[in-house]
Design an enzyme around this catalytic site. Structure first.
Site, PDB file in Angstrom:
ATOM      1  N   HIS A 154     -14.604   8.006   1.241  1.00 31.32           N
ATOM      2  CA  HIS A 154     -13.437   7.324   0.582  1.00 31.32           C
ATOM      3  C   HIS A 154     -13.117   6.386   1.871  1.00 31.32           C
ATOM      4  O   HIS A 154     -12.387   6.868   2.789  1.00 31.32           O
ATOM      5  CB  HIS A 154     -12.252   7.952   0.158  1.00 31.32           C
ATOM      6  CG  HIS A 154     -11.331   7.155  -0.477  1.00 31.32           C
ATOM      7  ND1 HIS A 154     -11.478   6.507  -1.538  1.00 31.32           N
ATOM      8  CD2 HIS A 154      -9.906   7.065  -0.153  1.00 31.32           C
ATOM      9  CE1 HIS A 154     -10.302   6.077  -1.940  1.00 31.32           C
ATOM     10  NE2 HIS A 154      -9.264   6.163  -1.011  1.00 31.32           N
ATOM     11  N   HIS A 160     -11.155   2.516   3.016  1.00 30.48           N
ATOM     12  CA  HIS A 160     -10.516   1.246   3.106  1.00 30.48           C
ATOM     13  C   HIS A 160     -10.627   0.737   4.553  1.00 30.48           C
ATOM     14  O   HIS A 160      -9.921   0.787   5.396  1.00 30.48           O
ATOM     15  CB  HIS A 160      -9.082   1.298   2.870  1.00 30.48           C
ATOM     16  CG  HIS A 160      -8.701   1.962   1.557  1.00 30.48           C
ATOM     17  ND1 HIS A 160      -8.938   1.857   0.273  1.00 30.48           N
ATOM     18  CD2 HIS A 160      -8.142   3.334   1.463  1.00 30.48           C
ATOM     19  CE1 HIS A 160      -8.835   2.664  -0.479  1.00 30.48           C
ATOM     20  NE2 HIS A 160      -8.087   3.677  -0.016  1.00 30.48           N
ATOM     21  N   TYR A 199     -10.669  -3.342  -2.266  1.00 29.51           N
ATOM     22  CA  TYR A 199      -9.662  -4.024  -2.972  1.00 29.51           C
ATOM     23  C   TYR A 199      -9.377  -5.421  -2.653  1.00 29.51           C
ATOM     24  O   TYR A 199      -8.572  -6.011  -3.385  1.00 29.51           O
ATOM     25  CB  TYR A 199      -8.706  -3.110  -3.586  1.00 29.51           C
ATOM     26  CG  TYR A 199      -7.869  -2.484  -2.466  1.00 29.51           C
ATOM     27  CD1 TYR A 199      -6.550  -3.147  -1.957  1.00 29.51           C
ATOM     28  CD2 TYR A 199      -7.829  -1.258  -2.011  1.00 29.51           C
ATOM     29  CE1 TYR A 199      -5.814  -2.577  -0.836  1.00 29.51           C
ATOM     30  CE2 TYR A 199      -7.027  -0.536  -1.087  1.00 29.51           C
ATOM     31  CZ  TYR A 199      -6.027  -1.340  -0.533  1.00 29.51           C
ATOM     32  OH  TYR A 199      -5.235  -0.779   0.604  1.00 29.51           O
ATOM     33  N   HIS A 204      -8.239   1.364  -9.509  1.00 23.90           N
ATOM     34  CA  HIS A 204      -7.637   1.899  -8.084  1.00 23.90           C
ATOM     35  C   HIS A 204      -6.782   3.212  -8.356  1.00 23.90           C
ATOM     36  O   HIS A 204      -6.841   4.152  -7.582  1.00 23.90           O
ATOM     37  CB  HIS A 204      -6.381   0.714  -7.639  1.00 23.90           C
ATOM     38  CG  HIS A 204      -5.865   1.247  -6.415  1.00 23.90           C
ATOM     39  ND1 HIS A 204      -4.630   1.796  -6.448  1.00 23.90           N
ATOM     40  CD2 HIS A 204      -6.083   1.070  -4.930  1.00 23.90           C
ATOM     41  CE1 HIS A 204      -4.035   2.207  -5.323  1.00 23.90           C
ATOM     42  NE2 HIS A 204      -4.911   1.474  -4.510  1.00 23.90           N
ATOM     43  N   ARG A 231      -1.427   3.949 -11.671  1.00 23.62           N
ATOM     44  CA  ARG A 231      -0.462   2.953 -11.253  1.00 23.62           C
ATOM     45  C   ARG A 231      -1.083   1.613 -11.647  1.00 23.62           C
ATOM     46  O   ARG A 231      -0.193   0.492 -11.921  1.00 23.62           O
ATOM     47  CB  ARG A 231       0.071   3.013  -9.840  1.00 23.62           C
ATOM     48  CG  ARG A 231       0.794   4.400  -9.775  1.00 23.62           C
ATOM     49  CD  ARG A 231       1.345   4.100  -8.214  1.00 23.62           C
ATOM     50  NE  ARG A 231       0.341   5.040  -7.245  1.00 23.62           N
ATOM     51  CZ  ARG A 231      -0.087   4.504  -6.174  1.00 23.62           C
ATOM     52  NH1 ARG A 231       0.214   3.276  -5.807  1.00 23.62           N
ATOM     53  NH2 ARG A 231      -1.023   5.423  -5.446  1.00 23.62           N
ATOM     54  N   HIS A 284      -7.974   6.870  -7.328  1.00 22.20           N
ATOM     55  CA  HIS A 284      -6.849   7.732  -6.748  1.00 22.20           C
ATOM     56  C   HIS A 284      -6.227   8.446  -7.713  1.00 22.20           C
ATOM     57  O   HIS A 284      -5.921   7.719  -8.747  1.00 22.20           O
ATOM     58  CB  HIS A 284      -5.961   6.737  -5.900  1.00 22.20           C
ATOM     59  CG  HIS A 284      -6.309   5.953  -4.837  1.00 22.20           C
ATOM     60  ND1 HIS A 284      -6.542   4.606  -4.784  1.00 22.20           N
ATOM     61  CD2 HIS A 284      -7.048   6.338  -3.451  1.00 22.20           C
ATOM     62  CE1 HIS A 284      -6.868   4.257  -3.529  1.00 22.20           C
ATOM     63  NE2 HIS A 284      -7.186   5.163  -2.865  1.00 22.20           N
ATOM     64  N   GLU A 338      -1.856  11.815  -5.641  1.00 21.85           N
ATOM     65  CA  GLU A 338      -1.607  11.827  -4.248  1.00 21.85           C
ATOM     66  C   GLU A 338      -0.240  12.184  -3.892  1.00 21.85           C
ATOM     67  O   GLU A 338       0.029  12.937  -3.055  1.00 21.85           O
ATOM     68  CB  GLU A 338      -2.151  10.689  -3.541  1.00 21.85           C
ATOM     69  CG  GLU A 338      -2.004  10.659  -2.201  1.00 21.85           C
ATOM     70  CD  GLU A 338      -2.488   9.196  -1.489  1.00 21.85           C
ATOM     71  OE1 GLU A 338      -2.499   8.194  -2.174  1.00 21.85           O
ATOM     72  OE2 GLU A 338      -2.486   9.468  -0.171  1.00 21.85           O
ATOM     73  N   HIS A 398      -8.044  12.240  -3.731  1.00 23.46           N
ATOM     74  CA  HIS A 398      -6.907  13.069  -3.174  1.00 23.46           C
ATOM     75  C   HIS A 398      -6.752  14.096  -4.206  1.00 23.46           C
ATOM     76  O   HIS A 398      -6.813  15.366  -3.729  1.00 23.46           O
ATOM     77  CB  HIS A 398      -5.563  12.269  -3.156  1.00 23.46           C
ATOM     78  CG  HIS A 398      -5.826  10.937  -2.215  1.00 23.46           C
ATOM     79  ND1 HIS A 398      -6.267  11.128  -1.034  1.00 23.46           N
ATOM     80  CD2 HIS A 398      -5.493   9.816  -2.521  1.00 23.46           C
ATOM     81  CE1 HIS A 398      -6.159  10.048  -0.195  1.00 23.46           C
ATOM     82  NE2 HIS A 398      -5.673   8.960  -1.248  1.00 23.46           N
ATOM     83  N   ASP A 444     -10.613   7.438   4.463  1.00 22.22           N
ATOM     84  CA  ASP A 444      -9.565   6.707   3.959  1.00 22.22           C
ATOM     85  C   ASP A 444      -8.904   5.851   5.055  1.00 22.22           C
ATOM     86  O   ASP A 444      -9.491   4.492   5.136  1.00 22.22           O
ATOM     87  CB  ASP A 444      -8.619   7.867   3.449  1.00 22.22           C
ATOM     88  CG  ASP A 444      -7.507   7.308   2.341  1.00 22.22           C
ATOM     89  OD1 ASP A 444      -7.286   5.849   2.413  1.00 22.22           O
ATOM     90  OD2 ASP A 444      -6.672   7.990   1.883  1.00 22.22           O
TER      91      ASP A 444
HETATM   92  C1  NGQ Z   1      -4.699   2.433  -0.483  1.00 17.19           C
HETATM   93  N1  NGQ Z   1      -3.842   4.410   0.277  1.00 17.19           N
HETATM   94  O1  NGQ Z   1      -5.328   2.086  -1.728  1.00 17.19           O
HETATM   95  O2  NGQ Z   1      -5.180   1.904   0.364  1.00 17.19           O
HETATM   96  C2  NGQ Z   1      -3.752   3.399  -0.803  1.00 17.19           C
HETATM   97  C3  NGQ Z   1      -2.412   2.828  -0.667  1.00 17.19           C
HETATM   98  C4  NGQ Z   1      -1.649   2.848  -3.078  1.00 17.19           C
HETATM   99  C5  NGQ Z   1      -3.524   5.740  -0.130  1.00 17.19           C
HETATM  100  N2  NGQ Z   1      -3.190   5.909  -1.180  1.00 17.19           N
HETATM  101  C6  NGQ Z   1      -2.051   2.051  -1.590  1.00 17.19           C
HETATM  102  N3  NGQ Z   1      -3.772   6.611   0.762  1.00 17.19           N
HETATM  103  O3  NGQ Z   1      -2.058   3.595  -3.155  1.00 17.19           O
HETATM  104  O4  NGQ Z   1      -0.830   1.963  -3.720  1.00 17.19           O
HETATM  105 ZN    ZN Z   2      -7.572   5.400  -0.808  1.00 22.17          ZN
END
Ligand code: NGQ
Ligand code: ZN
Length: 446
Positions: free
Chosen positions: A55, A57, A120, A202, A205, A228, A231, A265, A316
């Site tokens: 994972h 980014h 993303y 993603h 949400r 995700h 988390e 997560h 991550d």
């Molecule tokens: C992300 N990171 O997609 O980079 C997310 C933050 C979100 C983590 N969740 C953004 N650790 O979850 O909306």
């Molecule tokens: Zn992530």
């Protein structure tokens, strides 16, 4: 045919001595002989399956260590996310490529051989597609090639700013995609034969179950699927308020999970969610350093693995680039919670570090959609030769334990990706990647 001779090698579930490994031109392991003298082969002391970073980014690598300053209010995941968004808003395709290349080289140096990029950041700062809609994705591909790491690219579906169809906020417009856009990206990326492609809604949400079902139905057969989930407790509460179900329950009921899935997560699991996630064969994508950094909570690792759950590890936000450290954090989170020792994958007589490495490498390969993650005939030769700084009087069978739990710095001496020895990257290209990264950082932090 390439051959490697290892004084010790980590075969599935055990160490073997004087191991001779044959690798064919396609990069597959075709023979494993034990207890044989070194013939005409590359000699190494301690051979392990390479680890998958399941994972990533990549762009967040450039923010590592810079968000650790207290603000006037209460800092949490959501305030970190605003910080991250402000940083992300300025990144150009050049920046993203420079940062990703540096990250991938660092990951290779620390023992990862493959990475899953949960990608993303598709659009320009105003939320418009680039002239080539796959611009950013192809920068990730270029960065992986420059480093030499095996890439699984999972373009992300991101349609909503929160549960209940909340609109995207301004920074999130760079992520905006619908199902068709993700499928068109996949189509365009198919030309890159060295890249394994999957898809990633993603989160619940950002994508709703009907969209996720449509995306999964249209994705290539067997493509890795990442998401995700659960988390943060606030995410669980908002999901429940909007849908009457917790995130994992919703996924299990409305989408269905199986071995193609990696649930990233999965920190906050109710008992039934834990059991069903474990039974599904999906991989839990654990990101111990980031989850600690962001104050997410502690994954129920002991119970999950006791129920047969599969897992792998991810960098991550890349506050840590070493699989050895991630595994230590994973075990330590359990010791701190349960106030006991030697907890992970409890099997009497088995070193915790060895068991963790075996399982995380295998789970990581599953999540990456690659037939790797173990030194076994028929699997891809993604391998590392390791050693440790300073304590080499020990039997090499102990090096992994010393690196994970003994404070010994792991040294990756050789790396094979798909059977090709890449010995890190050569010094000159590593230097030019580092220089370009430094320039990028100087500009972004000026
Ligand atoms: C992300 N990171 O997609 O980079 C997310 C933050 C979100 C983590 N969740 C953004 N650790 O979850 O909306
Ligand atoms: Zn992530």
């Amino acid at each position: 045919m390439r051959t490697i001779h290892a004084a010790v090698a980590r075969l599935p579930g055990r160490w073997a001595r004087d191991v001779h490994i044959g690798i064919d031109a396609g990069g597959g392991i075709v023979s494993i002989d034990e207890g044989v003298a070194s013939r005409d082969a590359e000699r190494v002391a301690c051979l392990l399956p390479g680890m998958t970073n399941l994972h990533s980014h990549a762009f967040q690598r450039a923010l590592a260590g810079l968000t650790e300053v207290a603000s006037a209010g209460d800092d949490d995941f959501w305030s970190w996310r605003e910080w991250m968004y402000r940083f992300m808003a300025r990144l150009t395709p050049d920046d993203v490529e420079a940062i990703a290349a540096q990250l991938y080289v660092e990951n290779l140096r620390h023992g990862y051989t493959s990475i899953v990029e949960f990608h993303y950041l598709h659009k320009d700062p105003a939320g418009r597609p680039y002239a080539n809609p796959a611009e950013m994705s192809e920068r990730i591909v270029a960065a992986a090639r420059a480093g030499g790491i095996a890439l699984t690219l999972v373009p992300v579906l991101y349609s909503h700013g929160g549960f209940g169809h909340r609109p995207l906020n301004e920074p999130q417009r760079r992520f905006a995609t619908d199902v068709d856009e993700v499928l068109r990206l996949l189509e365009r990326l198919q030309r890159h034969g060295d890249v394994r492609l999957g898809v990633a809604p993603h989160s619940l949400r950002a994508a709703e179950p009907a969209q996720i079902r449509a995306l999964v139905a249209a994705a290539p057969a067997g493509a890795p699927l990442h998401i995700h989930a659960a988390e943060q407790t606030r995410e669980v509460e908002e999901c429940f308020a909007a849908t009457g179900r917790r995130p994992l329950r919703l996924l299990l009921d409305e989408v269905g999970l199986d071995t193609r899935w990696c649930v990233v997560h999965a920190t906050h699991l109710a008992d039934d969610e834990l059991r069903h996630l474990a039974a599904s064969g999906a991989v839990a994508g654990l990101c111990p350093s980031t989850e600690a950094d962001l104050g997410d909570g502690v994954f129920r690792f002991v119970e999950f693995t006791a129920a047969g759950g599969r897992f792998g590890i991810g960098g991550d936000a890349h506050v840590c680039r070493s699989p050895f450290e991630e595994l230590r954090l994973l075990e330590y989170s359990q010791r701190l919670t349960h106030r006991r020792r030697n907890l992970a994958l409890h099997a009497p007589g088995v070193a915790i570090a060895d068991a963790l490495w075996d399982a995380a490498a295998r789970g990581g390969a599953q999540a990456a959609g690659r037939n790797a993650g173990a030194i076994e005939v028929g699997r891809r030769a993604d391998l590392i030769a390791m050693s440790i700084e300073g304590a080499d009087a020990h039997d090499p069978q102990r090096w992994l334990s010393l690196a994970v739990f003994g404070g010994a710095h792991a040294v990756i001496e050789r790396t094979w990706v798909g059977g090709h020895s890449i010995s890190g990257v050569d010094a000159a290209s590593a230097q030019s990647i580092a220089d370009r990264y430094a320039q990028t950082i100087r500009r972004l932090t000026a």
